[in-house]
Scaffold this active site. Structure first.
Site, PDB file in Angstrom:
ATOM      1  N   THR A 104       0.869  -1.183   0.000  1.00 33.80           N
ATOM      2  CA  THR A 104       0.000   0.000   0.000  1.00 33.80           C
ATOM      3  C   THR A 104       0.899   1.223   0.000  1.00 33.80           C
ATOM      4  O   THR A 104       1.629   1.455   0.973  1.00 33.80           O
ATOM      5  CB  THR A 104      -0.906   0.032   1.255  1.00 33.80           C
ATOM      6  OG1 THR A 104      -1.644  -1.184   1.312  1.00 33.80           O
ATOM      7  CG2 THR A 104      -1.869   1.206   1.196  1.00 33.80           C
ATOM      8  N   LYS A 179      -7.512   1.670  -2.551  1.00 32.64           N
ATOM      9  CA  LYS A 179      -7.021   1.037  -1.321  1.00 32.64           C
ATOM     10  C   LYS A 179      -7.015   2.057  -0.158  1.00 32.64           C
ATOM     11  O   LYS A 179      -7.387   1.729   0.975  1.00 32.64           O
ATOM     12  CB  LYS A 179      -5.614   0.477  -1.575  1.00 32.64           C
ATOM     13  CG  LYS A 179      -4.894  -0.045  -0.359  1.00 32.64           C
ATOM     14  CD  LYS A 179      -5.546  -1.262   0.247  1.00 32.64           C
ATOM     15  CE  LYS A 179      -4.833  -1.649   1.531  1.00 32.64           C
ATOM     16  NZ  LYS A 179      -5.516  -2.674   2.290  1.00 32.64           N
ATOM     17  N   LYS A 247       0.780   4.440   8.688  1.00 28.39           N
ATOM     18  CA  LYS A 247       1.422   4.869   7.427  1.00 28.39           C
ATOM     19  C   LYS A 247       0.330   5.182   6.381  1.00 28.39           C
ATOM     20  O   LYS A 247       0.376   6.194   5.694  1.00 28.39           O
ATOM     21  CB  LYS A 247       2.355   3.732   6.966  1.00 28.39           C
ATOM     22  CG  LYS A 247       2.982   3.851   5.607  1.00 28.39           C
ATOM     23  CD  LYS A 247       2.293   3.033   4.536  1.00 28.39           C
ATOM     24  CE  LYS A 247       2.188   1.558   4.824  1.00 28.39           C
ATOM     25  NZ  LYS A 247       1.479   0.804   3.812  1.00 28.39           N
TER      26      LYS A 247
END
Ligand code: NAP
Length: 300
Positions: A104, A179, A247
Site C-alpha cells: 500500500t 485502497k 502509514k
C-alpha cells in the site's frame, strides 16, 4: 493478446517476506508454482526455503529469473530502494515480464513506478490487496487493480491465484487510490468499534458480553467479528500492524490536503492512532487502538 499461461512452470518472484509477502509465497508454493524469494532480512525466508522456495541475494538477481515479480513492502521508500536502488529489480527484470506491487503506497508513487517500469520495458500493475494474512495464505484476497487494461486481461487468471475477487479500476494508481479509501473506512471502523466497546464498559458490561451481543445484531462487522474476540482476550499479535495502518492514514491525510476533502471524523481518528504510536504500540495489531481508549478511560 496472449493470455499468461497459468501453469506451475512459471517462475514467480516475491520481494518482501513480511506478514503478507510470506503468505503470498506460501500460497503460491502450495499451488505448485516455482517461487523465488528475496527479503532484506534473509532469516525470514528460511521457512519458505524449506518449503521449496529459491532465495536470491538481490532483487536484481531475483528479477532476472522471474516471469512475474511481486513486491510486498512497507512503503514507497522500501519500494524505491528495492526497485531503483543498487542491484534493484529494474536492473535485472527481463523485458516483457510483469511487476505487480501489492504494497500500500501513495498513488502518485505508484504512477511514478509505473512510468519507470514502462521505460525499462516491463509491464506493471498496481495490485494492492484487501484482507490479511489468513486470506493471503489461502489465495482469497480482494485485489484492487490499476494499470493498462490489456496487461490486466493478460494476467487476470494469475491474479485469481492470489485473490478470489479481482477488481479492475482503470488507469495506473487507481488500485492504490481505492485502497486508501477502503483503509480510511477500516481505520474509522476500528476507532468507532473501540468507542462503543469502551462506552459499554462504562455502562457496566464486560467486553465479552458487548462483543457477543453486537455480533448477533446486523451492526456486527469486520472489526467486531474479526478483531472483537481477540480484543476481549487481549491478543494484539499483528495481522496488520498499527505502524502500517498509521502509514496509510498519513497517505490519506496527504490526499485530503491535496483534494480539499472535509472529513471531520478522520482528523480525530488520526490523532488517536498517532497517540497509540507515541505510546509505543506500533508493532502490535492496529486493533490495539481499543486498548488505548480503554486506558484513556481508566478501564485497564
Ligand atoms: P511487514 O510485515 O511489516 O513487512 C514489511 C516488508 O517490507 C518486510 O519484508 C521488510 O523487510 C520490507 N521492507 C521494509 N522496509 C524496507 C526497505 N527499506 N528495503 C527493503 N525492504 C524493506 O508488512 P506487511 O503487513 O507484510 O505489509 C506489506 C504491505 O502490504 C504494506 O504496504 C501494508 O500496508 C500492506 N498490507 C498489509 C496488510 C496486512 O493485513 N498485513 C493487508 C493489506 C495490505 P525486513 O523483513 O527486512 O524488515
Amino acid at each position: 493478446m496472449t493470455i499468461f499461461n497459468v501453469d506451475n512452470k512459471a517462475i514467480i518472484g516475491v520481494i518482501g517476506l513480511g506478514i503478507m509477502g510470506s503468505s503470498f509465497a506460501s500460497n503460491l508454493l502450495s499451488r505448485g508454482y516455482n517461487v523465488h524469494v528475496y527479503n532484506r532480512t534473509k532469516e525470514k525466508a528460511q521457512s519458505l526455503i524449506e518449503k521449496g522456495a529459491i532465495f536470491h541475494s538481490t532483487p536484481r538477481e531475483l528479477a532476472s529469473a522471474a516471469d512475474i515479480i511481486m513486491t510486498s513492502l512497507t512503503d514507497e521508500t522500501a519500494v524505491d530502494s528495492v526497485a531503483f536502488g543498487k542491484d534493484g529489480l529494474l536492473d535485472g527484470a527481463r523485458k516483457g515480464s510483469l511487476w505487480i506491487d501489492l504494497s500500500t503506497i501513495d498513488p502518485s508513487a505508484s504512477i511514478k513506478h509505473s512510468k519507470a517500469a514502462k521505460k525499462a520495458g516491463l509491464n506493471r500493475l498496481d495490485t494492492p490487496v484487501v484482507g490479511s494474512k489468513d486470506l493471503a495464505s489461502k489465495g482469497e484476497l480482494i485485489i484492487l487493480v490499476g494499470g493498462n487494461q490489456t496487461v490486466f486481461e493478460k494476467y487476470e487468471e494469475f491474479l485469481k491465484e492470489l485473490g478470489k475477487t479481482v477488481i479492475y479500476l482503470g488507469e495506473d494508481g487507481n488500485g492504490h487510490k481505492m485502497k486508501l479509501a477502503i483503509n480510511l473506512h477500516l481505520g474509522l471502523l476500528a476507532e468507532s468499534f473501540s468507542e462503543a466497546l469502551t462506552f459499554s464498559q462504562k455502562l457496566g458490561f464486560n467486553t465479552k458480553t458487548f462483543v457477543e451481543t453486537i455480533n448477533k445484531t446486523p451492526i456486527g462487522n469486520y472489526i467486531s467479528q474479526g478483531k472483537g474476540p481477540k480484543i476481549v482476550e487481549g491478543n494484539f499479535e499483528p495481522a496488520f500492524s498499527l505502524n502500517n495502518l498509521f502509514k496509510d492514514l498519513r497517505l490519506i491525510n496527504a490526499q485530503i490536503t491535496r483534494t480539499g476533502a472535509v472529513l471531520p471524523m478522520t482528523k480525530v481518528a488520526i490523532e488517536e492512532y498517532s497517540r497509540a504510536i507515541q505510546n509505543g504500540e506500533g508493532q502490535k495489531d492496529f486493533s490495539v487502538i481499543a486498548l488505548e481508549l480503554q486506558r484513556k478511560n481508566g478501564l485497564t
